[in-house]
Design an enzyme around this catalytic site. Structure first.
Site, PDB file in Angstrom:
ATOM      1  N   LYS A 160       0.828  -1.212   0.000  1.00 17.82           N
ATOM      2  CA  LYS A 160       0.000   0.000   0.000  1.00 17.82           C
ATOM      3  C   LYS A 160       0.857   1.254   0.000  1.00 17.82           C
ATOM      4  O   LYS A 160       0.530   2.235  -0.658  1.00 17.82           O
ATOM      5  CB  LYS A 160      -0.970   0.012   1.189  1.00 17.82           C
ATOM      6  CG  LYS A 160      -2.085  -1.009   1.030  1.00 17.82           C
ATOM      7  CD  LYS A 160      -3.267  -0.736   1.934  1.00 17.82           C
ATOM      8  CE  LYS A 160      -4.384  -1.726   1.633  1.00 17.82           C
ATOM      9  NZ  LYS A 160      -5.492  -1.667   2.573  1.00 17.82           N
ATOM     10  N   LYS A 198      -4.768 -10.207  -6.924  1.00 18.42           N
ATOM     11  CA  LYS A 198      -6.063 -10.484  -6.274  1.00 18.42           C
ATOM     12  C   LYS A 198      -7.069  -9.386  -6.646  1.00 18.42           C
ATOM     13  O   LYS A 198      -6.680  -8.229  -6.893  1.00 18.42           O
ATOM     14  CB  LYS A 198      -5.898 -10.601  -4.765  1.00 18.42           C
ATOM     15  CG  LYS A 198      -5.594  -9.296  -4.078  1.00 18.42           C
ATOM     16  CD  LYS A 198      -5.788  -9.383  -2.569  1.00 18.42           C
ATOM     17  CE  LYS A 198      -5.547  -7.980  -2.009  1.00 18.42           C
ATOM     18  NZ  LYS A 198      -5.713  -7.810  -0.607  1.00 18.42           N
ATOM     19  N   LYS A 201     -10.443  -3.485  -4.612  1.00 16.24           N
ATOM     20  CA  LYS A 201     -10.989  -2.216  -5.073  1.00 16.24           C
ATOM     21  C   LYS A 201      -9.869  -1.324  -5.608  1.00 16.24           C
ATOM     22  O   LYS A 201      -9.982  -0.703  -6.649  1.00 16.24           O
ATOM     23  CB  LYS A 201     -11.684  -1.530  -3.898  1.00 16.24           C
ATOM     24  CG  LYS A 201     -12.308  -0.211  -4.262  1.00 16.24           C
ATOM     25  CD  LYS A 201     -12.565   0.598  -3.007  1.00 16.24           C
ATOM     26  CE  LYS A 201     -12.868   2.028  -3.339  1.00 16.24           C
ATOM     27  NZ  LYS A 201     -12.814   2.882  -2.156  1.00 16.24           N
TER      28      LYS A 201
HETATM   29  P1  TYM Z   1     -10.914  -6.247   3.797  1.00 16.13           P
HETATM   30  O1  TYM Z   1     -11.931  -5.243   4.243  1.00 16.13           O
HETATM   31  O2  TYM Z   1      -9.932  -5.818   2.759  1.00 16.13           O
HETATM   32  O3  TYM Z   1     -11.610  -7.553   3.262  1.00 16.13           O
HETATM   33  C1  TYM Z   1     -12.625  -8.250   3.987  1.00 16.13           C
HETATM   34  C2  TYM Z   1     -12.449  -9.754   3.789  1.00 16.13           C
HETATM   35  O4  TYM Z   1     -12.445 -10.079   2.378  1.00 16.13           O
HETATM   36  C3  TYM Z   1     -11.325 -10.902   2.073  1.00 16.13           C
HETATM   37  N1  TYM Z   1     -10.870 -10.617   0.690  1.00 16.13           N
HETATM   38  C4  TYM Z   1     -10.698 -11.553  -0.264  1.00 16.13           C
HETATM   39  N2  TYM Z   1     -10.889 -12.883  -0.257  1.00 16.13           N
HETATM   40  C5  TYM Z   1     -10.653 -13.554  -1.417  1.00 16.13           C
HETATM   41  N3  TYM Z   1     -10.241 -12.958  -2.574  1.00 16.13           N
HETATM   42  C6  TYM Z   1     -10.043 -11.621  -2.628  1.00 16.13           C
HETATM   43  N4  TYM Z   1      -9.660 -11.061  -3.773  1.00 16.13           N
HETATM   44  C7  TYM Z   1     -10.261 -10.855  -1.432  1.00 16.13           C
HETATM   45  N5  TYM Z   1     -10.176  -9.536  -1.134  1.00 16.13           N
HETATM   46  C8  TYM Z   1     -10.544  -9.411   0.169  1.00 16.13           C
HETATM   47  C9  TYM Z   1     -10.269 -10.502   3.095  1.00 16.13           C
HETATM   48  O5  TYM Z   1      -9.320 -11.521   3.273  1.00 16.13           O
HETATM   49  C10 TYM Z   1     -11.109 -10.268   4.341  1.00 16.13           C
HETATM   50  O6  TYM Z   1     -11.327 -11.488   5.034  1.00 16.13           O
HETATM   51  N6  TYM Z   1      -7.599  -6.057   7.564  1.00 16.13           N
HETATM   52  C11 TYM Z   1      -8.904  -6.571   7.136  1.00 16.13           C
HETATM   53  C12 TYM Z   1     -10.063  -6.115   7.997  1.00 16.13           C
HETATM   54  C13 TYM Z   1      -9.926  -6.421   9.434  1.00 16.13           C
HETATM   55  C14 TYM Z   1     -10.048  -7.710  10.046  1.00 16.13           C
HETATM   56  C15 TYM Z   1      -9.932  -7.491  11.438  1.00 16.13           C
HETATM   57  C16 TYM Z   1     -10.256  -8.995   9.524  1.00 16.13           C
HETATM   58  C17 TYM Z   1      -9.730  -5.528  10.439  1.00 16.13           C
HETATM   59  N7  TYM Z   1      -9.751  -6.161  11.643  1.00 16.13           N
HETATM   60  C18 TYM Z   1     -10.020  -8.576  12.361  1.00 16.13           C
HETATM   61  C19 TYM Z   1     -10.330 -10.046  10.435  1.00 16.13           C
HETATM   62  C20 TYM Z   1     -10.221  -9.834  11.823  1.00 16.13           C
HETATM   63  C21 TYM Z   1      -9.180  -6.077   5.729  1.00 16.13           C
HETATM   64  O7  TYM Z   1      -8.694  -5.045   5.313  1.00 16.13           O
HETATM   65  O8  TYM Z   1     -10.128  -6.812   5.050  1.00 16.13           O
END
Ligand code: TYM
Length: 328
Positions: free
Chosen positions: A111, A194, A197
Site C-alpha cells: 500500500k 487479487k 478495489k
Molecule cells: P478487507 O476489508 O480488505 O476484506 C474483507 C475480507 O475479504 C477478504 N478478501 C478476499 N478474499 C478472497 N479474494 C479476494 N480477492 C479478497 N479480497 C478481500 C479478506 O481476506 C477479508 O477477510 N484487515 C482486514 C479487515 C480487518 C479484520 C480485522 C479482519 C480488520 N480487523 C479482524 C479479520 C479480523 C481487511 O482489510 O479486510
C-alpha cells in the site's frame, strides 16, 4: 462454544472476493458458533476520505451484511468506532509489537509503495496492531478470512503469545480459517493479482451490487490464456484457473470438478457469469429493501455494538489488571 470474529472495512464497495473469501463463511457459521463481525470504520481512516464518506459506507456495508443473511438475533454485528475498547487495546498492542515486525508486513509495503509521493499515514503502518486488538478483545478462537489476511493473523498470534508470556495468561490464541475455494479471488483483467478495489480496473472487479448485465460483460471479457484448453493449473493457466475457482466457489465444487465437460473458454465464461448472477441477485434484492430504512440499520448496529462492548470491556479490564496498572 467456539468464538468467531472477523471484520471488513467500509471502503465503499464490497466485491466478489470479499464475499467468496470471507463473508459467506460468516453466514455459514452463525448458528453453530458464537460469532462477532465488525465494520471496521477506524481502519478505513488509514486512507483519507472526505467528511461523511466512511459513515455512508458503514451503513451501506451493514445493509450488505444483513442482505447476505447475517441474522441480527444470532450474529453480533457492530461498528468498530462504537466500541472504544478497540482503540484502547490497540495502544497496548502497539507497545507489544516491534517496529521491525510492522515493517515486514506485506500489506504495508504494497500500500505504501502504491501511494508513493502521497500522504502515508502512521495509521497505515500501525494498522496490524489495531487488527490484533479487534481479534484479541473477543477471546476469539477462529478468524474466517481470505488468504490475504493470513500474515495479519500470524502477527496477532505472535503479539498475543508475547503478551501472555510477559503478563500471564490473558489472551486466547486465534487461528485463521481460510476457505478451500474462493480464498483468493483474482482480478478478471489481471489473473495474477487479487481482486481488490484499489488494484483493479472496473472491468476486473465484480462488485456485489453490479447489475446482471455488467456482471456478464465482465466475465465475457475476462482475460484467459493463450491456448484453448480448460484445465485447472494456477501456474500455467492463471486466467482459466481463476474462472474455475470462482465457478467452483459459486457452485460448491472443487475447481477440478468445475472444469469437467468444458472444451472452450466461451461457455466457461458464460456459465461462471451466470453462476455469479444467480448468487448475487437475491442478495441485491434484499439490499435494496434494507438500505431504504437507515434508521433500522442504525438500530441493529447499536444493539450489536452494545453486545460487543460487554465482551470487549471485560477483556480490556483483564489486560489492564494483568499489566498491573492502577485502576480507578
Ligand atoms: P478487507 O476489508 O480488505 O476484506 C474483507 C475480507 O475479504 C477478504 N478478501 C478476499 N478474499 C478472497 N479474494 C479476494 N480477492 C479478497 N479480497 C478481500 C479478506 O481476506 C477479508 O477477510 N484487515 C482486514 C479487515 C480487518 C479484520 C480485522 C479482519 C480488520 N480487523 C479482524 C479479520 C479480523 C481487511 O482489510 O479486510
Amino acid at each position: 462454544m467456539t468464538r468467531v470474529l472477523s471484520c471488513i472495512q467500509p471502503t465503499g464497495v464490497v466485491h466478489l472476493g470479499n464475499y467468496l473469501g470471507a463473508l459467506r463463511n460468516w453466514v455459514r457459521d452463525q448458528h453453530d458458533k458464537d460469532v462477532f463481525h465488525g465494520i471496521v470504520d477506524l481502519h478505513a481512516l488509514t486512507i483519507a476520505e472526505e467528511p461523511g464518506v466512511v459513515g455512508d459506507a458503514t451503513l451501506e456495508l451493514a445493509a450488505i451484511l444483513f442482505a447476505i443473511g447475517l441474522d441480527p438475533d444470532a450474529a453480533t454485528v457492530f461498528v468498530q468506532s462504537h466500541v472504544p475498547e478497540h482503540s484502547q487495546l490497540a495502544w497496548v498492542m502497539e507497545c507489544t509489537v516491534s517496529f521491525g515486525e510492522l515493517s515486514r508486513m506485506t500489506q504495508f509495503k504494497d500500500k505504501s509503495t502504491k501511494r508513493e509521493g502521497k500522504f502515508i499515514s502512521a495509521g497505515l503502518f500501525t494498522y496490524p496492531a489495531l487488527q490484533a486488538a479487534d481479534i484479541l478483545l473477543y477471546d476469539t478462537n477462529e478468524v474466517p478470512v481470505g488468504d490475504d489476511q493470513r500474515q495479519h493473523i500470524e502477527i496477532t498470534r505472535d503479539i498475543a503469545m508475547r503478551f501472555n508470556h510477559r503478563f500471564g495468561d490473558t489472551f486466547v490464541i486465534p487461528d485463521a480459517v481460510v476457505p478451500a475455494a474462493g480464498a483468493r479471488v483474482m482480478d478478471l483483467q489481471d489473473p495474477t493479482s487479487k481482486m481488490s478495489k484499489s488494484a483493479s480496473t472496473d472491468a476486473g472487479c465484480v462488485m456485489m451490487l453490479d447489475d446482471p448485465k455488467s456482471i456478464m460483460k465482465k466475465f465475457k471479457r475476462a482475460v484467459t490464456d493463450s491456448d484453448s484448453e480448460v484445465r485447472y493449473d494456477v501456474a500455467e493457466k492463471p486466467g482459466v484457473s481463476s474462472l474455475l475457482d470462482i465457478l467452483a466457489a459459486a457452485t460448491g465444487r472443487t475447481p477440478q470438478q468445475a472444469a469437467e465437460g468444458y472444451t472452450q473458454y466461451g461457455p466457461l465464461k458464460v456459465d461462471t457469469g451466470e453462476a455469479v448472477v444467480a448468487l448475487l441477485e437475491p442478495i441485491q434484492e434484499r439490499y435494496r429493501e434494507l438500505i431504504a430504512d437507515k434508521g433500522e440499520l442504525a438500530r441493529l448496529l447499536s444493539i450489536g455494538s452494545e453486545k460487543a462492548r460487554t465482551v470487549s470491556s471485560a477483556t480490556l479490564n483483564r489486560v489492564y489488571d494483568n499489566i498491573g496498572l492502577v485502576r480507578p
